[in-house]
Design an enzyme around this catalytic site. Structure first.
Site, mmCIF file in Angstrom:
data_model
loop_
_atom_site.group_PDB
_atom_site.id
_atom_site.type_symbol
_atom_site.label_atom_id
_atom_site.label_comp_id
_atom_site.label_asym_id
_atom_site.label_seq_id
_atom_site.Cartn_x
_atom_site.Cartn_y
_atom_site.Cartn_z
ATOM 1 N N SER A 101 29.349 -58.520 -3.943
ATOM 2 C CA SER A 101 29.499 -59.273 -2.686
ATOM 3 C C SER A 101 30.814 -58.929 -2.013
ATOM 4 O O SER A 101 31.764 -58.498 -2.653
ATOM 5 C CB SER A 101 29.514 -60.783 -2.960
ATOM 6 O OG SER A 101 28.406 -61.159 -3.697
HETATM 7 N N1 SAH Z 1 28.987 -60.964 -9.485
HETATM 8 C C1 SAH Z 1 28.593 -59.595 -9.388
HETATM 9 C C2 SAH Z 1 27.559 -59.381 -8.304
HETATM 10 C C3 SAH Z 1 26.318 -58.865 -8.906
HETATM 11 S S1 SAH Z 1 24.920 -58.729 -7.868
HETATM 12 C C4 SAH Z 1 29.770 -58.653 -9.243
HETATM 13 O O1 SAH Z 1 30.920 -59.117 -9.103
HETATM 14 O O2 SAH Z 1 29.558 -57.446 -9.311
HETATM 15 C C5 SAH Z 1 23.841 -59.869 -8.637
HETATM 16 C C6 SAH Z 1 23.430 -59.561 -10.038
HETATM 17 O O3 SAH Z 1 22.550 -60.586 -10.462
HETATM 18 C C7 SAH Z 1 22.671 -58.251 -10.221
HETATM 19 O O4 SAH Z 1 23.364 -57.441 -11.111
HETATM 20 C C8 SAH Z 1 21.328 -58.697 -10.795
HETATM 21 O O5 SAH Z 1 20.795 -57.810 -11.765
HETATM 22 C C9 SAH Z 1 21.686 -60.034 -11.410
HETATM 23 N N2 SAH Z 1 20.580 -60.949 -11.673
HETATM 24 C C10 SAH Z 1 19.510 -61.238 -10.900
HETATM 25 N N3 SAH Z 1 18.713 -62.143 -11.526
HETATM 26 C C11 SAH Z 1 19.315 -62.446 -12.707
HETATM 27 C C12 SAH Z 1 18.987 -63.292 -13.800
HETATM 28 N N4 SAH Z 1 17.862 -64.040 -13.825
HETATM 29 N N5 SAH Z 1 19.835 -63.346 -14.849
HETATM 30 C C13 SAH Z 1 20.961 -62.614 -14.887
HETATM 31 N N6 SAH Z 1 21.320 -61.767 -13.887
HETATM 32 C C14 SAH Z 1 20.512 -61.692 -12.813
#
Ligand code: SAH
Length: 257
Positions: A101
């Protein structure tokens, strides 16, 4: 779900190099003299402080959040081709179709989370993050919370986050590979739960694992189909929910891959 705790720092000590072996290019593995990636200039902290000033000008007022954002090297979490954009207010691809993000959204969500119950030093207790991604937000959370449990459903990103976080040696970050839709009951109750992916509703498991006085901050799909930031608070009287500004997050998915 496999837990990596609380031996996290010990497990992350880099093994002695095997002659001829190709090692992943983590920040730690960079050759001497190359520790500041090209594109962010010689002093990444100066660029980062410009980002923090911009965040403050955009309305982020919590000094705990601004300090944490000023400390975490965002450029170390993105692909080498993107380091020159690391401190711009933009979301960036992190692989496997996922994105990190933009700094303003990370700061805003953590500021909302800190509106919940903190200790006398202004720190949150245990926090659960859904969607570790590249590990950047977990590193920021580690500076405002006592313990961070971060769950990722994609093995490739779980491993990437582990590599990215290794040089920071954050003993209070626990990375978990699994489906965050079910939360992580072993770490409950949480002072805060923060989601980096948007679902159709806030899962019941998160509400159950939230401490009284705690907050959930989660992008959630609204009836019209657009996502908005939802803040849910738990008190002895029950649950209250506020719907805030529109956001655009990757979808919350069930299961692991
Ligand atoms: N906080 C992260 C942003 C990651 S984007 C950063 O700083 O990089 C969102 C992430 O959520 C993705 O990697 C995706 O695979 C994960 N995601 C989606 N559904 C999920 C679930 N049910 N459990 C765990 N991770 C999940």
């Amino acid at each position: 779900m496999t837990a990596r705790r609380p031996t996290f720092p010990a497990q992350l000590v880099t093994a002695a190099p095997v002659p001829g072996a190709v090692r992943p290019r983590t920040a730690q593995a960079r050759p001497a003299g190359e520790s500041q990636p090209r594109g962010v200039g010689l002093d990444s902290s100066a660029v980062r402080h410009r980002m923090v000033h911009k965040l403050a000008a955009q309305g982020i007022g919590d000094t705990r959040v601004l300090a944490a954002m000023g400390e975490v090297p965002r450029h170390a979490f993105v692909d080498s081709a993107l380091v020159n954009q690391a401190y711009e207010d933009t979301s960036l691809p992190i692989g496997l179709g996922q994105t990190i993000s933009k700094p303003n959204v990370v700061a805003r969500m953590i500021e909302l989370l800190l509106g919940g119950q903190c200790d006398s030093q202004g720190r949150l207790g245990r926090v659960l993050e859904i969607g570790t991604g590249c590990g950047y937000q977990a590193a920021v959370l580690a500076r405002v919370a006592r313990e961070v449990y971060s769950v990722e459903r994609l093995r490739g990103l779980h491993e990437k986050a582990r590599d990215n976080l290794r040089p920071l040696r954050l003993a209070n970050v626990h990375l978990l590979f699994g489906d965050g839709m079910v939360g992580y009951a072993k770490g409950a109750p949480y002072a805060g739960i923060i989601a980096a992916a948007g679902g159709d509703a806030v899962p019941q498991a998160w509400i159950e694992q939230l401490a009284v006085g705690g907050r959930i901050v989660a992008p959630t799909v609204m009836p019209g189909g657009a996502q908005a930031l939802v803040v849910l608070e738990k008190s002895t009287a029950g649950i209250t929910q506020r719907v805030l500004e529109p956001v655009h997050f990757v979808p919350l998915k069930s299961g692991i891959a």
